[in-house]
Write an enzyme that holds these catalytic residues in place. Structure first.
Site, PDB file in Angstrom:
ATOM      1  N   SER A   8       6.243   1.624   3.404  1.00 43.55           N
ATOM      2  CA  SER A   8       5.964   0.224   4.299  1.00 43.55           C
ATOM      3  C   SER A   8       4.551  -0.220   3.897  1.00 43.55           C
ATOM      4  CB  SER A   8       5.555   1.080   5.826  1.00 43.55           C
ATOM      5  OG  SER A   8       6.886   1.055   6.362  1.00 43.55           O
ATOM      6  N   LYS A  11       5.257  -4.200   3.465  1.00 47.00           N
ATOM      7  CA  LYS A  11       5.361  -5.009   4.440  1.00 47.00           C
ATOM      8  C   LYS A  11       4.109  -5.885   4.344  1.00 47.00           C
ATOM      9  CE  LYS A  11       7.807  -2.218   7.855  1.00 47.00           C
ATOM     10  NZ  LYS A  11       8.031  -1.078   7.242  1.00 47.00           N
ATOM     11  N   SER A  56       5.376  -0.483  12.098  1.00 48.70           N
ATOM     12  CA  SER A  56       6.085  -0.281  11.055  1.00 48.70           C
ATOM     13  C   SER A  56       7.581  -0.271  11.025  1.00 48.70           C
ATOM     14  CB  SER A  56       5.605   0.802  10.176  1.00 48.70           C
ATOM     15  OG  SER A  56       5.248   0.763   8.825  1.00 48.70           O
TER      16      SER A  56
END
Length: 189
Positions: A8, A11, A56
């Site tokens: 993540s 991201k 997330s």
């Protein structure tokens, strides 16, 4: 230089891509939850772009990736020089279980570009993502960061990347940990 799955932490650039391509118009953009129960309770609801980043929310970013598409995703990762730029393993999984890999030094290099508004994305979008990353603010410092966690071939990979502003100084960090096994004990989400 050893590279690892970004999980993540991806991201950060994924959010820039979403904004720059127009797939996501702003931080308040809401995606409706698909009613599929997932193991992390906070994911089981509608999310804005900002709450999806902060929590997330994988399904939110998977939808973004599918809308961006392989061609644009590949082009933007190459342009940005992000990790090994490999999106094999599926357009909605490549950063979790697919081919994308990044080293700690590459994470820091990209964070430096973001901090100084030197990515290939607009300054407005860079600033929005930095706002998403703000985790703690006191009179003495501001802490910006993003966590990541994934399991690939029975190996857990965890990340915490970001930067700390203190007085006139900025300190960058990219902490990566590994743990063998399929369980998640010992990992904070």
């Amino acid at each position: 230089m050893e590279r690892f799955i970004p999980a993540s932490t991806y991201k950060i650039i994924h959010s820039l891509i979403a904004l720059e391509t127009g797939v996501i118009p702003d931080s308040t953009h809401v995606m409706e939850w698909d009613s599929v129960r997932r193991s992390i309770p906070v994911w089981n609801q509608d999310h804005t772009f900002k709450t999806a980043f902060r929590n997330s929310v994988v399904w939110y970013y998977q939808r973004i990736a599918r809308e961006v598409g392989e061609e644009r995703m590949t082009e933007l990762l190459k342009r940005e020089g992000y990790g090994n730029r490999d999106i094999s393993g599926g357009i909605d999984l490549f950063w979790l279980t697919g081919g994308l890999r990044i080293s700690q030094s590459e994470q820091i290099q990209y964070l430096m570009k973001l901090y100084h508004n030197k990515t290939g994305f607009s300054e407005e979008h860079e600033n929005m993502v930095k706002d998403f990353m703000l985790r703690e603010e006191t009179e003495a410092y501001k802490l910006y960061g993003k966590t990541g966690w994934a399991i690939v071939d029975s190996m857990n990979y965890g990340w915490f990347v970001g930067f700390l502003e203190q007085s006139e100084n900025v300190y960058y960090f990219a902490t990566q940990i590994e743990k063998k096994g399929d369980d998640t004990q010992g990992f904070a989400r």
